[in-house]
Design a protein around this motif. Sequence first.
Motif, PDB file in Angstrom:
ATOM      1  N   LEU A  20       0.819  -1.214   0.000  1.00 38.62           N
ATOM      2  CA  LEU A  20       0.000   0.000   0.000  1.00 38.62           C
ATOM      3  C   LEU A  20       0.850   1.261   0.000  1.00 38.62           C
ATOM      4  O   LEU A  20       0.589   2.213  -0.747  1.00 38.62           O
ATOM      5  CB  LEU A  20      -0.930  -0.006   1.211  1.00 38.62           C
ATOM      6  N   VAL A  21       1.884   1.290   0.823  1.00 39.19           N
ATOM      7  CA  VAL A  21       2.744   2.464   0.917  1.00 39.19           C
ATOM      8  C   VAL A  21       3.472   2.712  -0.398  1.00 39.19           C
ATOM      9  O   VAL A  21       3.699   3.871  -0.792  1.00 39.19           O
ATOM     10  CB  VAL A  21       3.747   2.301   2.077  1.00 39.19           C
ATOM     11  N   GLY A  22       3.791   1.651  -1.116  1.00 45.12           N
ATOM     12  CA  GLY A  22       4.530   1.782  -2.365  1.00 45.12           C
ATOM     13  C   GLY A  22       3.791   2.548  -3.444  1.00 45.12           C
ATOM     14  O   GLY A  22       4.408   3.039  -4.399  1.00 45.12           O
ATOM     15  N   ASP A  23       2.478   2.691  -3.307  1.00 46.68           N
ATOM     16  CA  ASP A  23       1.683   3.397  -4.319  1.00 46.68           C
ATOM     17  C   ASP A  23       1.219   4.772  -3.878  1.00 46.68           C
ATOM     18  O   ASP A  23       0.342   5.361  -4.503  1.00 46.68           O
ATOM     19  CB  ASP A  23       0.451   2.549  -4.675  1.00 46.68           C
ATOM     20  N   ALA A  55      -7.596  11.270  16.939  1.00 41.97           N
ATOM     21  CA  ALA A  55      -6.229  11.285  17.464  1.00 41.97           C
ATOM     22  C   ALA A  55      -5.239  11.679  16.377  1.00 41.97           C
ATOM     23  O   ALA A  55      -4.283  12.430  16.616  1.00 41.97           O
ATOM     24  CB  ALA A  55      -5.884   9.919  18.043  1.00 41.97           C
ATOM     25  N   ALA A  56      -5.466  11.190  15.159  1.00 43.22           N
ATOM     26  CA  ALA A  56      -4.589  11.542  14.040  1.00 43.22           C
ATOM     27  C   ALA A  56      -4.681  13.027  13.715  1.00 43.22           C
ATOM     28  O   ALA A  56      -3.670  13.670  13.405  1.00 43.22           O
ATOM     29  CB  ALA A  56      -4.952  10.712  12.815  1.00 43.22           C
ATOM     30  N   GLY A 148     -10.001   5.405   3.907  1.00 46.42           N
ATOM     31  CA  GLY A 148      -9.628   4.019   3.669  1.00 46.42           C
ATOM     32  C   GLY A 148     -10.799   3.302   3.021  1.00 46.42           C
ATOM     33  O   GLY A 148     -11.694   3.927   2.455  1.00 46.42           O
ATOM     34  N   PHE A 149     -10.828   1.957   3.101  1.00 50.56           N
ATOM     35  CA  PHE A 149     -11.907   1.156   2.526  1.00 50.56           C
ATOM     36  C   PHE A 149     -12.157   1.583   1.069  1.00 50.56           C
ATOM     37  O   PHE A 149     -11.211   1.679   0.301  1.00 50.56           O
ATOM     38  CB  PHE A 149     -13.155   1.261   3.406  1.00 50.56           C
ATOM     39  N   MET A 171      -5.087  -0.696   9.726  1.00 53.78           N
ATOM     40  CA  MET A 171      -4.013  -0.492   8.763  1.00 53.78           C
ATOM     41  C   MET A 171      -4.155   0.838   8.045  1.00 53.78           C
ATOM     42  O   MET A 171      -3.158   1.551   7.831  1.00 53.78           O
ATOM     43  CB  MET A 171      -3.961  -1.638   7.751  1.00 53.78           C
ATOM     44  N   CYS A 172      -5.377   1.218   7.657  1.00 58.17           N
ATOM     45  CA  CYS A 172      -5.506   2.499   6.953  1.00 58.17           C
ATOM     46  C   CYS A 172      -5.184   3.656   7.891  1.00 58.17           C
ATOM     47  O   CYS A 172      -4.544   4.636   7.492  1.00 58.17           O
ATOM     48  CB  CYS A 172      -6.863   2.647   6.278  1.00 58.17           C
ATOM     49  N   GLU A 173      -5.549   3.543   9.176  1.00 56.69           N
ATOM     50  CA  GLU A 173      -5.194   4.594  10.131  1.00 56.69           C
ATOM     51  C   GLU A 173      -3.686   4.689  10.316  1.00 56.69           C
ATOM     52  O   GLU A 173      -3.123   5.788  10.400  1.00 56.69           O
ATOM     53  CB  GLU A 173      -5.872   4.329  11.471  1.00 56.69           C
ATOM     54  N   ALA A 174      -3.016   3.539  10.370  1.00 58.44           N
ATOM     55  CA  ALA A 174      -1.557   3.539  10.517  1.00 58.44           C
ATOM     56  C   ALA A 174      -0.887   4.183   9.305  1.00 58.44           C
ATOM     57  O   ALA A 174       0.067   4.965   9.444  1.00 58.44           O
ATOM     58  CB  ALA A 174      -1.053   2.118  10.720  1.00 58.44           C
ATOM     59  N   ILE A 175      -1.395   3.881   8.111  1.00 54.00           N
ATOM     60  CA  ILE A 175      -0.785   4.434   6.899  1.00 54.00           C
ATOM     61  C   ILE A 175      -1.113   5.914   6.757  1.00 54.00           C
ATOM     62  O   ILE A 175      -0.300   6.691   6.235  1.00 54.00           O
ATOM     63  CB  ILE A 175      -1.189   3.609   5.668  1.00 54.00           C
ATOM     64  N   HIS A 176      -2.270   6.325   7.223  1.00 55.62           N
ATOM     65  CA  HIS A 176      -2.529   7.779   7.294  1.00 55.62           C
ATOM     66  C   HIS A 176      -1.412   8.463   8.085  1.00 55.62           C
ATOM     67  O   HIS A 176      -0.916   9.528   7.698  1.00 55.62           O
ATOM     68  CB  HIS A 176      -3.875   8.060   7.972  1.00 55.62           C
TER      69      HIS A 176
END
Length: 226
Positions: A20-23, A55-56, A148-149, A171-176
Amino acid sequence: MKGYPTYPSSRAYFEQVAALVGDLDAQTDRFIATLYRGFEEGRTIFLCGNGGSAAAASHFGQDLAKGTLPSMAATRRFRVVPLTDNIGFITALANDEGYESIFEQQLRNLAREGDLLVAISGSGNSPNVLRAVEYAHSIGMTTIGVTGFDGGKLRALAKESVHIPIDDMGMCEAIHGVVFHAATCSLREAVSLANADLTSFQGCTVSADEDADTIQLAPGQTYTLA
């Protein structure tokens, strides 16, 4: 639990994160350029979200406000207001007017035409976030949906988007968070340059022409202004 899948191993989890991060570089670069434009124009950046996204919003808000500063003596700074932090106002609005009003009503007090709203929602369907974005558009703000989603309603509604296409809320929160820290890292260089009033700093350049189509915030990294 729906939205919180399990993985056969930690390696499998991290492989999915890496894919996911790669894109994300193009989306992240656009996000950075929009935030930088807001900084240059002296706009206020508002942030909102619920739960982990709240929190983000608070975390990224302090990163923009303090984490981009070259020193505590810096005079040029991001103007940032996380709409998640005024507990008294939030609870008064939620209790008296309904939870869906908590971000929109704060914008009515504080926001002006040209300001930015970073609206964070893993599902993209949080009613109070959508309502804030709709109000922001009504007064001429720039909106960025962070989702996400499938992106939900927010991805289509916001003027710009950072989207993590995974049906996994954690996972989407972490990548945010990864995107927000990448933005902070690049913007710190730009704010350093702005405070030094130079056109080059540690191998970086920033165009002094406010009508330029691109800016370079780090060696080899050029961002196109929308």
